[in-house]
Design a protein around this motif. Structure first.
Motif, PDB file in Angstrom:
ATOM      1  N   HIS A 112     -13.499 -41.630 -32.651  1.00  0.00           N
ATOM      2  CA  HIS A 112     -14.326 -40.945 -31.656  1.00  0.00           C
ATOM      3  C   HIS A 112     -14.446 -41.865 -30.435  1.00  0.00           C
ATOM      4  O   HIS A 112     -15.437 -42.613 -30.330  1.00  0.00           O
ATOM      5  N   PRO A 113     -13.467 -41.851 -29.516  1.00  0.00           N
ATOM      6  CA  PRO A 113     -13.517 -42.770 -28.374  1.00  0.00           C
ATOM      7  C   PRO A 113     -14.768 -42.586 -27.511  1.00  0.00           C
ATOM      8  O   PRO A 113     -15.301 -43.555 -26.979  1.00  0.00           O
ATOM      9  N   ASP A 114     -15.247 -41.345 -27.391  1.00  0.00           N
ATOM     10  CA  ASP A 114     -16.427 -41.081 -26.558  1.00  0.00           C
ATOM     11  C   ASP A 114     -17.703 -41.682 -27.161  1.00  0.00           C
ATOM     12  O   ASP A 114     -18.670 -41.946 -26.453  1.00  0.00           O
ATOM     13  N   GLN A 115     -17.703 -41.942 -28.480  1.00  0.00           N
ATOM     14  CA  GLN A 115     -18.869 -42.532 -29.138  1.00  0.00           C
ATOM     15  C   GLN A 115     -18.652 -44.003 -29.484  1.00  0.00           C
ATOM     16  O   GLN A 115     -19.474 -44.616 -30.172  1.00  0.00           O
ATOM     17  N   ASP A 116     -17.488 -44.585 -29.078  1.00  0.00           N
ATOM     18  CA  ASP A 116     -17.143 -45.978 -29.392  1.00  0.00           C
ATOM     19  C   ASP A 116     -17.178 -46.192 -30.909  1.00  0.00           C
ATOM     20  O   ASP A 116     -17.721 -47.166 -31.412  1.00  0.00           O
TER      21      ASP A 116
END
Length: 198
Positions: A112-116
């Motif tokens: 989940h790149p948007d949530q690191d």
């Protein structure tokens, strides 16, 4: 006209005609092409491939803000607009600036790149530089720094013996400092002094 010249003129006519005859026989005898060739995929595989983008053998490398190096690989990764990246046979290697290395593997995982955030799911195994092997069913990790947490029970084996706990956290007390494995919730250690002597 002598005999030699007459033979050459006959051959000039005869040889091209023979070549044409051989070529025409090749086309007449050859089998027809199979225009109904079967695609070597099952219907289910085709549906899965059409549903979202898929990458075979993806590879990612980078570093955290502290300079720790990270390599992540998988056999297959799928992505779609409304879901996280899903990967099979996920493997990560983290080489710390302070020294030491962690290797993480699992059956599958999500990123989940948007949530690191990255999640390792199913038969998760963590191997440390000093030979400790930690097993759990799930591990939640951050992408921008070395920090991970196991939401469920873990089992670890190493030089001290065998350890079980209800929770584990991989963290660093100071930025860029050494990485520690912190075990909490019903920790039990079966100490084996013979392992240290070997």
């Amino acid at each position: 006209m002598d005999h030699y010249s007459r033979m050459v003129s006959y051959l000039k006519l005869l040889l091209p005609l023979t070549a044409l005859g051989l070529l025409s026989t090749l086309f007449l005898i050859s089998r027809g092409a199979d225009t109904e060739a079967v695609i070597p995929f099952a219907d289910r595989e085709i549906e899965e491939r059409l549903r979202g983008q898929q990458v075979t053998g993806p590879f990612f490398s980078g570093s955290t803000s502290q300079g720790d190096e990270i390599w992540v690989t998988a056999t297959v990764a799928r992505a779609s607009a409304d879901q996280p990246v899903i990967a099979n046979e996920l493997k990560a290697e983290i080489r710390m600036v302070a020294g030491g290395q962690l290797t993480l593997t699992s059956d599958r995982g999500t990123v989940h790149p948007d949530q690191d955030l990255a999640r390792f799911i199913g038969n998760v195994e963590i191997i440390t530089t000093d030979g400790m092997v930690v097993e759990t069913e799930a591990l939640k990790t951050q992408l921008s720094m070395v920090h991970a947490e196991s939401p469920g029970a873990i089992r670890a084996t190493g030089d001290l013996g065998e350890l079980t706990a209800g929770h584990m956290e991989i963290t660093s007390e100071t930025v860029g400092g050494p990485v520690h494995l912190l075990f909490t919730k019903s920790v039990k250690l079966v100490y084996d002094p013979q392992k240290l002597e070997r």
